[in-house]
Write a protein that holds these residues in place. Sequence first.
Motif, short mmCIF file in Angstrom:
data_model
loop_
_atom_site.label_atom_id
_atom_site.label_comp_id
_atom_site.label_asym_id
_atom_site.label_seq_id
_atom_site.Cartn_x
_atom_site.Cartn_y
_atom_site.Cartn_z
N ALA A 75 0.73 -0.87 0.17
CA ALA A 75 -0.17 -0.02 -0.07
C ALA A 75 1.14 1.35 0.36
CB ALA A 75 -0.57 -0.03 0.96
N ARG A 76 -0.04 2.34 -0.17
CA ARG A 76 1.00 3.83 -0.36
C ARG A 76 -0.16 4.10 0.48
NH1 ARG A 76 5.57 6.20 -2.12
NH2 ARG A 76 5.62 5.02 -4.36
N LEU B 203 5.62 4.17 1.64
CA LEU B 203 4.79 2.46 1.42
C LEU B 203 4.27 1.87 2.44
CD1 LEU B 203 7.28 0.98 -1.16
CD2 LEU B 203 5.23 2.51 -1.89
N ASP B 204 3.59 0.98 2.77
CA ASP B 204 2.73 0.23 3.85
C ASP B 204 2.78 -0.54 3.58
OD1 ASP B 204 2.56 0.01 6.20
OD2 ASP B 204 1.24 2.10 6.50
N HIS B 205 2.15 -1.58 4.56
CA HIS B 205 0.78 -3.28 4.40
C HIS B 205 -0.60 -2.92 3.60
CE1 HIS B 205 5.03 -4.49 7.12
NE2 HIS B 205 4.14 -5.64 6.10
N LEU B 206 -0.43 -4.15 3.68
CA LEU B 206 -1.84 -4.46 3.33
C LEU B 206 -2.90 -4.13 3.87
CD1 LEU B 206 -3.78 -4.78 1.29
CD2 LEU B 206 -3.45 -7.09 1.85
N VAL B 207 -2.09 -4.12 5.42
CA VAL B 207 -3.66 -3.87 6.44
C VAL B 207 -2.17 -3.58 7.37
CG1 VAL B 207 -5.19 -4.70 7.99
CG2 VAL B 207 -5.44 -5.48 5.69
N ALA B 208 -2.25 -2.54 8.70
CA ALA B 208 -1.66 -2.53 9.31
C ALA B 208 -2.26 -0.95 10.65
CB ALA B 208 0.04 -1.67 8.88
N GLY B 209 -2.48 -0.72 11.42
CA GLY B 209 -2.87 -0.37 12.40
C GLY B 209 -3.34 -0.05 13.74
N GLY B 210 -3.45 0.90 15.04
CA GLY B 210 -3.11 1.12 16.47
C GLY B 210 -4.04 0.27 17.01
N MET B 211 -4.29 -0.44 17.99
CA MET B 211 -5.32 -1.32 19.30
C MET B 211 -5.54 -0.57 18.91
SD MET B 211 -4.30 -5.20 20.46
CE MET B 211 -3.84 -4.93 21.78
N SER B 212 -6.76 -0.16 19.13
CA SER B 212 -7.32 1.01 19.80
C SER B 212 -8.09 0.17 21.81
CB SER B 212 -8.88 0.72 19.20
OG SER B 212 -8.43 1.51 18.13
N SER B 213 -8.77 1.74 21.97
CA SER B 213 -8.98 0.87 23.39
C SER B 213 -9.94 -0.22 23.70
CB SER B 213 -9.58 2.02 24.12
OG SER B 213 -10.00 1.05 25.49
N GLY B 214 -9.85 -1.39 24.35
CA GLY B 214 -11.15 -2.27 24.12
C GLY B 214 -10.58 -3.80 22.79
N LEU B 215 -10.48 -3.78 22.53
CA LEU B 215 -9.52 -4.19 21.56
C LEU B 215 -8.41 -5.16 21.42
CD1 LEU B 215 -10.23 -2.30 17.53
CD2 LEU B 215 -12.16 -3.30 18.91
N PHE C 163 -2.72 0.31 -3.91
CA PHE C 163 -1.95 -0.89 -3.58
C PHE C 163 -1.30 -1.28 -5.41
CE2 PHE C 163 -6.04 -0.53 -0.69
CZ PHE C 163 -5.82 -1.00 0.32
N ARG C 164 -0.47 -1.71 -5.25
CA ARG C 164 0.29 -2.65 -5.79
C ARG C 164 0.87 -3.89 -5.89
NH1 ARG C 164 5.86 -2.15 -7.69
NH2 ARG C 164 5.63 -2.99 -9.15
N LEU C 165 0.31 -5.36 -6.38
CA LEU C 165 1.11 -5.93 -5.91
C LEU C 165 1.80 -6.58 -6.34
CD1 LEU C 165 0.28 -9.14 -5.25
CD2 LEU C 165 -0.98 -9.91 -7.40
N THR C 166 2.83 -6.65 -5.77
CA THR C 166 4.68 -6.84 -5.73
C THR C 166 5.02 -7.91 -5.78
OG1 THR C 166 4.55 -4.27 -5.05
CG2 THR C 166 6.48 -4.95 -5.72
N PRO C 167 6.50 -8.07 -6.47
CA PRO C 167 7.03 -9.57 -6.68
C PRO C 167 7.57 -9.74 -5.51
CG PRO C 167 7.12 -8.53 -8.82
CD PRO C 167 7.17 -7.77 -8.11
N ILE C 168 7.50 -11.04 -4.38
CA ILE C 168 8.31 -10.52 -3.28
C ILE C 168 10.34 -10.01 -3.01
CG2 ILE C 168 9.44 -12.75 -2.90
CD1 ILE C 168 7.78 -11.24 0.05
N ASP C 169 10.83 -10.41 -4.20
CA ASP C 169 11.76 -10.35 -4.45
C ASP C 169 11.98 -8.71 -4.61
OD1 ASP C 169 12.78 -12.95 -4.49
OD2 ASP C 169 12.95 -13.88 -6.65
N GLU C 170 11.52 -7.82 -5.15
CA GLU C 170 11.39 -6.28 -5.69
C GLU C 170 11.28 -6.05 -3.95
OE1 GLU C 170 8.72 -2.77 -7.67
OE2 GLU C 170 8.95 -4.99 -8.92
N VAL C 171 10.18 -6.60 -3.33
CA VAL C 171 10.20 -5.76 -2.08
C VAL C 171 11.53 -5.91 -1.55
CG1 VAL C 171 8.64 -6.47 0.16
CG2 VAL C 171 7.57 -6.34 -2.22
N PHE C 172 11.74 -7.32 -1.29
CA PHE C 172 13.30 -7.73 -0.64
C PHE C 172 14.43 -6.43 -1.24
CE2 PHE C 172 17.38 -9.87 -0.28
CZ PHE C 172 17.41 -9.80 1.54
N GLU C 173 14.08 -6.28 -2.61
CA GLU C 173 15.15 -5.09 -3.02
C GLU C 173 14.85 -3.84 -2.70
OE1 GLU C 173 15.57 -5.87 -6.48
OE2 GLU C 173 16.44 -7.64 -6.64
#
Length: 280
Positions: free
Chosen positions: A135-136, A148-160, A228-238
């Motif tokens: 994700a961007r 750039l970021d993960h597909l899903v990421a976020g802080g853990m709000s109260s009670g969750l 969002f962009r589907l990216t080869p894992i080798d490209e992410v590594f680099e």
Amino acid sequence: MLSPAASPFLRHIERCNNVTLPAGRLPLLHRNDRIGLIDPACLDWLTNPAMAGLVNVTNEAIILPEGQNLREISSLLVQQGHCVPFREWFDVRSPEGDIIGQIDRALIPIFGVEASGVHMNGLVKKESGLHLWVARRSPHKRLDPGKLDHLVAGGMSSGLTPDETLAKEAEEEAAIPATLIQQAHHASTLHYAMTRPEGLRRDRLYCYDLVLPDSFVPRANDGEVESFRLTPIDEVFERVRDSDDFKFNVNLVLTDLFLRLGMFDKQDALVLADILHAKG
């Protein structure tokens, strides 16, 4: 000793662990437990007459008599213009994990309390090899806009719980249905402590992996993701190896993923895993 091929990943770990605590901060104590670390520059805020009875300030520590006072302290500091609120409450916990009270997310780095969040690697297995949804972040995000970021990421709000946070963020950020997100599995937990412009970050990251069907296409629901962009894992590594394009803590979670995928040679993997999981 890391090889030249793996040593660039070390800078991300060191960047997220750039402080030796207490780093000149005063402990925030609740029933003799240290629950935070406060910058002495903020002491004037807490000695304001409006704070009388809510918090006690000494030369050695800031003492919180009652955990429930954190909400009122947060509201007063916002009213006094000391921070711009997120208007999102996070739980503050004892070292044993018991919930003491809640604090506005904006005050977490100011008070140096530990915060929790979730990060999920959205993986797709294709004939051409493993891919990762990247994700961007929106250019309007308060923290790290455009990174750039993960597909899903976020802080853990109260009670969750972590699982509940993952399901909430998955639906909001990428329109992942509940039936699919239930297949995600908790792969690792990472810790780090770092200083940033907003203050001291002491974070606990619950890291998940989810293998998604090739037919799935994420859709941003809440405006926090630009694309969002589907990216080869080798490209992410680099890209992690050669740049700082990803949000700072995403690099840690991705390095942990690369370790699980066997993308480092054996000796480098042992050294990196030891450093990555020993920090925080």
